[in-house]
Design a protein around this motif. Structure first.
Motif, PDB file in Angstrom:
ATOM      1  N   ALA A 235      21.293  48.070 -63.708  1.00  0.00           N
ATOM      2  CA  ALA A 235      20.406  49.226 -63.558  1.00  0.00           C
ATOM      3  C   ALA A 235      21.092  50.387 -62.846  1.00  0.00           C
ATOM      4  O   ALA A 235      20.614  51.528 -62.909  1.00  0.00           O
ATOM      5  CB  ALA A 235      19.153  48.827 -62.796  1.00  0.00           C
ATOM      6  N   ALA A 236      22.206  50.111 -62.177  1.00  0.00           N
ATOM      7  CA  ALA A 236      22.910  51.162 -61.438  1.00  0.00           C
ATOM      8  C   ALA A 236      24.016  51.813 -62.258  1.00  0.00           C
ATOM      9  O   ALA A 236      24.733  52.676 -61.757  1.00  0.00           O
ATOM     10  CB  ALA A 236      23.506  50.588 -60.154  1.00  0.00           C
ATOM     11  N   VAL A 237      24.177  51.394 -63.519  1.00  0.00           N
ATOM     12  CA  VAL A 237      25.259  51.906 -64.349  1.00  0.00           C
ATOM     13  C   VAL A 237      24.810  53.178 -65.068  1.00  0.00           C
ATOM     14  O   VAL A 237      23.740  53.222 -65.677  1.00  0.00           O
ATOM     15  CB  VAL A 237      25.709  50.843 -65.379  1.00  0.00           C
ATOM     16  CG1 VAL A 237      26.777  51.424 -66.307  1.00  0.00           C
ATOM     17  CG2 VAL A 237      26.248  49.614 -64.659  1.00  0.00           C
ATOM     18  N   ARG A 238      25.624  54.206 -64.965  1.00  0.00           N
ATOM     19  CA  ARG A 238      25.367  55.474 -65.641  1.00  0.00           C
ATOM     20  C   ARG A 238      26.543  55.784 -66.568  1.00  0.00           C
ATOM     21  O   ARG A 238      27.705  55.553 -66.225  1.00  0.00           O
ATOM     22  CB  ARG A 238      25.207  56.620 -64.627  1.00  0.00           C
ATOM     23  CG  ARG A 238      24.106  56.408 -63.614  1.00  0.00           C
ATOM     24  CD  ARG A 238      22.724  56.574 -64.229  1.00  0.00           C
ATOM     25  NE  ARG A 238      21.684  56.464 -63.220  1.00  0.00           N
ATOM     26  CZ  ARG A 238      21.114  55.309 -62.845  1.00  0.00           C
ATOM     27  NH1 ARG A 238      21.506  54.172 -63.409  1.00  0.00           N
ATOM     28  NH2 ARG A 238      20.180  55.289 -61.914  1.00  0.00           N
ATOM     29  N   ARG A 239      26.225  56.318 -67.722  1.00  0.00           N
ATOM     30  CA  ARG A 239      27.275  56.697 -68.684  1.00  0.00           C
ATOM     31  C   ARG A 239      27.544  58.192 -68.594  1.00  0.00           C
ATOM     32  O   ARG A 239      26.621  58.986 -68.495  1.00  0.00           O
ATOM     33  CB  ARG A 239      26.872  56.316 -70.099  1.00  0.00           C
ATOM     34  CG  ARG A 239      27.871  56.755 -71.170  1.00  0.00           C
ATOM     35  CD  ARG A 239      27.759  55.932 -72.431  1.00  0.00           C
ATOM     36  NE  ARG A 239      28.281  54.583 -72.207  1.00  0.00           N
ATOM     37  CZ  ARG A 239      28.409  53.661 -73.166  1.00  0.00           C
ATOM     38  NH1 ARG A 239      28.038  53.945 -74.409  1.00  0.00           N
ATOM     39  NH2 ARG A 239      28.900  52.481 -72.892  1.00  0.00           N
ATOM     40  N   GLY A 240      28.822  58.549 -68.618  1.00  0.00           N
ATOM     41  CA  GLY A 240      29.208  59.958 -68.579  1.00  0.00           C
ATOM     42  C   GLY A 240      30.210  60.278 -69.674  1.00  0.00           C
ATOM     43  O   GLY A 240      30.974  59.419 -70.112  1.00  0.00           O
ATOM     44  N   ILE A 241      30.192  61.537 -70.115  1.00  0.00           N
ATOM     45  CA  ILE A 241      31.123  62.016 -71.136  1.00  0.00           C
ATOM     46  C   ILE A 241      31.847  63.235 -70.574  1.00  0.00           C
ATOM     47  O   ILE A 241      31.211  64.145 -70.028  1.00  0.00           O
ATOM     48  CB  ILE A 241      30.385  62.406 -72.426  1.00  0.00           C
ATOM     49  CG1 ILE A 241      29.564  61.217 -72.951  1.00  0.00           C
ATOM     50  CG2 ILE A 241      31.367  62.881 -73.491  1.00  0.00           C
ATOM     51  CD1 ILE A 241      28.662  61.584 -74.103  1.00  0.00           C
ATOM     52  N   GLY A 242      33.153  63.227 -70.683  1.00  0.00           N
ATOM     53  CA  GLY A 242      33.940  64.344 -70.168  1.00  0.00           C
ATOM     54  C   GLY A 242      35.015  64.766 -71.144  1.00  0.00           C
ATOM     55  O   GLY A 242      35.448  63.978 -72.006  1.00  0.00           O
ATOM     56  N   TYR A 243      35.451  66.013 -71.029  1.00  0.00           N
ATOM     57  CA  TYR A 243      36.453  66.583 -71.923  1.00  0.00           C
ATOM     58  C   TYR A 243      37.591  67.191 -71.125  1.00  0.00           C
ATOM     59  O   TYR A 243      37.395  67.651 -69.986  1.00  0.00           O
ATOM     60  CB  TYR A 243      35.837  67.666 -72.817  1.00  0.00           C
ATOM     61  CG  TYR A 243      34.745  67.163 -73.726  1.00  0.00           C
ATOM     62  CD1 TYR A 243      35.026  66.774 -75.038  1.00  0.00           C
ATOM     63  CD2 TYR A 243      33.430  67.060 -73.278  1.00  0.00           C
ATOM     64  CE1 TYR A 243      34.029  66.307 -75.877  1.00  0.00           C
ATOM     65  CE2 TYR A 243      32.421  66.588 -74.106  1.00  0.00           C
ATOM     66  CZ  TYR A 243      32.731  66.219 -75.408  1.00  0.00           C
ATOM     67  OH  TYR A 243      31.739  65.751 -76.233  1.00  0.00           O
ATOM     68  N   ALA A 244      38.772  67.193 -71.719  1.00  0.00           N
ATOM     69  CA  ALA A 244      39.915  67.849 -71.088  1.00  0.00           C
ATOM     70  C   ALA A 244      40.886  68.307 -72.167  1.00  0.00           C
ATOM     71  O   ALA A 244      40.973  67.702 -73.240  1.00  0.00           O
ATOM     72  CB  ALA A 244      40.621  66.904 -70.121  1.00  0.00           C
ATOM     73  N   VAL A 245      41.572  69.388 -71.890  1.00  0.00           N
ATOM     74  CA  VAL A 245      42.658  69.853 -72.752  1.00  0.00           C
ATOM     75  C   VAL A 245      43.874  70.082 -71.872  1.00  0.00           C
ATOM     76  O   VAL A 245      43.758  70.359 -70.677  1.00  0.00           O
ATOM     77  CB  VAL A 245      42.308  71.160 -73.502  1.00  0.00           C
ATOM     78  CG1 VAL A 245      41.178  70.912 -74.484  1.00  0.00           C
ATOM     79  CG2 VAL A 245      41.935  72.263 -72.525  1.00  0.00           C
ATOM     80  N   GLY A 246      45.048  69.925 -72.458  1.00  0.00           N
ATOM     81  CA  GLY A 246      46.253  70.117 -71.660  1.00  0.00           C
ATOM     82  C   GLY A 246      47.467  70.292 -72.533  1.00  0.00           C
ATOM     83  O   GLY A 246      47.408  70.184 -73.760  1.00  0.00           O
ATOM     84  N   MET A 247      48.590  70.553 -71.888  1.00  0.00           N
ATOM     85  CA  MET A 247      49.835  70.768 -72.619  1.00  0.00           C
ATOM     86  C   MET A 247      51.003  70.267 -71.767  1.00  0.00           C
ATOM     87  O   MET A 247      50.917  70.203 -70.532  1.00  0.00           O
ATOM     88  CB  MET A 247      50.031  72.248 -72.946  1.00  0.00           C
ATOM     89  CG  MET A 247      50.091  73.151 -71.751  1.00  0.00           C
ATOM     90  SD  MET A 247      50.151  74.898 -72.242  1.00  0.00           S
ATOM     91  CE  MET A 247      50.247  75.683 -70.627  1.00  0.00           C
ATOM     92  N   VAL A 248      52.067  69.909 -72.459  1.00  0.00           N
ATOM     93  CA  VAL A 248      53.293  69.451 -71.806  1.00  0.00           C
ATOM     94  C   VAL A 248      54.465  70.134 -72.495  1.00  0.00           C
ATOM     95  O   VAL A 248      54.507  70.203 -73.731  1.00  0.00           O
ATOM     96  CB  VAL A 248      53.442  67.916 -71.903  1.00  0.00           C
ATOM     97  CG1 VAL A 248      54.823  67.473 -71.442  1.00  0.00           C
ATOM     98  CG2 VAL A 248      52.366  67.219 -71.076  1.00  0.00           C
ATOM     99  N   HIS A 249      55.410  70.614 -71.723  1.00  0.00           N
ATOM    100  CA  HIS A 249      56.576  71.252 -72.342  1.00  0.00           C
ATOM    101  C   HIS A 249      57.549  70.187 -72.831  1.00  0.00           C
ATOM    102  O   HIS A 249      57.701  69.125 -72.231  1.00  0.00           O
ATOM    103  CB  HIS A 249      57.263  72.219 -71.368  1.00  0.00           C
ATOM    104  CG  HIS A 249      57.935  71.556 -70.194  1.00  0.00           C
ATOM    105  ND1 HIS A 249      59.216  71.068 -70.265  1.00  0.00           N
ATOM    106  CD2 HIS A 249      57.501  71.322 -68.934  1.00  0.00           C
ATOM    107  CE1 HIS A 249      59.550  70.559 -69.094  1.00  0.00           C
ATOM    108  NE2 HIS A 249      58.534  70.702 -68.272  1.00  0.00           N
ATOM    109  N   MET A 250      58.168  70.462 -73.955  1.00  0.00           N
ATOM    110  CA  MET A 250      59.173  69.574 -74.516  1.00  0.00           C
ATOM    111  C   MET A 250      60.546  69.954 -73.962  1.00  0.00           C
ATOM    112  O   MET A 250      60.845  71.125 -73.758  1.00  0.00           O
ATOM    113  CB  MET A 250      59.211  69.687 -76.039  1.00  0.00           C
ATOM    114  CG  MET A 250      57.875  69.418 -76.743  1.00  0.00           C
ATOM    115  SD  MET A 250      57.377  67.687 -76.754  1.00  0.00           S
ATOM    116  CE  MET A 250      56.183  67.661 -75.390  1.00  0.00           C
ATOM    117  N   LEU A 251      61.366  68.979 -73.721  1.00  0.00           N
ATOM    118  CA  LEU A 251      62.747  69.155 -73.261  1.00  0.00           C
ATOM    119  C   LEU A 251      62.783  69.790 -71.872  1.00  0.00           C
ATOM    120  O   LEU A 251      61.760  69.920 -71.190  1.00  0.00           O
ATOM    121  CB  LEU A 251      63.547  69.991 -74.257  1.00  0.00           C
ATOM    122  CG  LEU A 251      63.425  69.607 -75.727  1.00  0.00           C
ATOM    123  CD1 LEU A 251      64.318  70.496 -76.580  1.00  0.00           C
ATOM    124  CD2 LEU A 251      63.732  68.161 -75.944  1.00  0.00           C
TER     125      LEU A 251
END
Length: 325
Positions: A24-40
């Protein structure tokens, strides 16, 4: 659509079947993220790798100091040589300290730099193979192509198996790949600091026991810029691995030091995610925006999901708890 599961099943509760949580104490959440990583490398760091491709009869050998630590370079190198030269048997020689340096296995370097060196060496061997054949037919080597194990001409006159053309021959070439140089950013944050950048967007679904603070990541959905999917199955595996690493960074791993000395130098104190901690990973889309200077247009894929996943998990936990985690 949300994942379908049974939140009342004991083993699916945050904390697992040994936990003391109340469903009964469990709650569901939805989250979003965007990101980038440089190559080399970035901001002036030099990048270079060297490779040799040797063809003898109906098989080829790739010699490169790039170490395949699981990122899939050996598979990619085979695909490059098979595509460029049309040979089916490609052997990847073990890395050796006598070979020219190829640099570290980080940020997907070997997909680009070492893969680029293999491609250039293979193209040089291809020219050695095609030049005398083209000369016999009074045309340039550029008018010949290799596909499905055959050398064919643009006009359809020539159709020769690659194995026949290579019979009794031994060809080899060594090439370097050094992407265009970068420079440090100026005071305004401007400049050509990166060779290329890879992007990723992610949605996390989590269950949180709001009394105990235990978190279970239910599902991660990923959309990622891969440049060009040279090996879609391998790319999906690498994304799943990156997500698993990101979940570990978000919820389990805690590197502790005191006075520069590591305090938890074992897998008992430094916890890594296991198969039971890793959520279902859905690949929503592999976006293919080819990089014009990368080998075959491909970008590395392993680093960016590891960077984005912790942010997506944190956003989902915030959504589930309403707290500024």
């Amino acid at each position: 659509a949300l994942p379908v599961d049974d939140p009342d099943a004991e083993w699916l509760l945050p904390g697992g079947p040994g936990g003391a949580g109340d469903p009964a104490a469990v709650r569901r959440g939805i989250g979003y993220a965007v990101g980038m990583v440089h190559m080399l490398g970035a901001e002036g760091e030099d990048e270079v790798s060297t490779a040799t491709v040797r063809v003898s009869g109906d098989h080829a050998t790739v010699i490169c100091a790039a170490v395949d630590a699981g990122q899939g370079f050996a598979t990619l190198a085979r695909q490059i040589v098979q595509t460029v030269l049309g040979v089916s048997e490609v052997y990847i020689a073990p890395a050796d300290s006598d070979q020219s340096i190829a640099g570290p296995s980080a940020r997907g370097r070997h997909t680009w730099v070492s893969g680029g060196a293999v491609e250039r060496a293979a193209l040089m061997v291809r020219h050695q193979l095609l030049q005398p054949i083209a000369a016999n037919f009074g045309m340039s080597a550029e008018l010949l192509q290799i596909a499905d194990g055959k050398i064919t001409s643009y006009d359809g006159v020539l159709g020769m198996p690659v194995a026949e053309a290579l019979e009794g021959k031994e060809l080899w070439a060594t090439a370097q790949c050094r992407p265009h140089p970068t420079e440090p950013l100026d005071e305004a944050g401007q400049g050509d600091a990166f060779v290329s950048i890879s992007f990723c967007a992610m949605r996390a679904v989590v269950d949180v026991d709001i009394e105990l603070g235990a978190v279970r990541v239910v599902e991660m959905t990923v959309a990622q810029d891969v440049g060009r999917a040279l090996n879609p199955r391998q790319i999906e595996d690498r994304i799943e691995a990156g997500v698993a690493q990101g979940v570990g960074l978000a919820l389990l791993e805690d590197l502790r030091t005191e006075g520069g000395v590591l305090q938890n130098p074992s897998l008992t104190g430094y916890r890594l995610p296991t198969a039971l901690d890793t959520p279902e990973v859905r690949i929503a889309t592999l976006l293919e925006e080819r990089d014009v200077v990368a080998p075959f247009g491909a970008k590395a894929v392993g680093a960016v999901p590891a960077v984005v996943a912790p942010a997506a998990v944190a956003a989902a936990v915030r959504a589930a708890t309403g707290l500024p985690v």
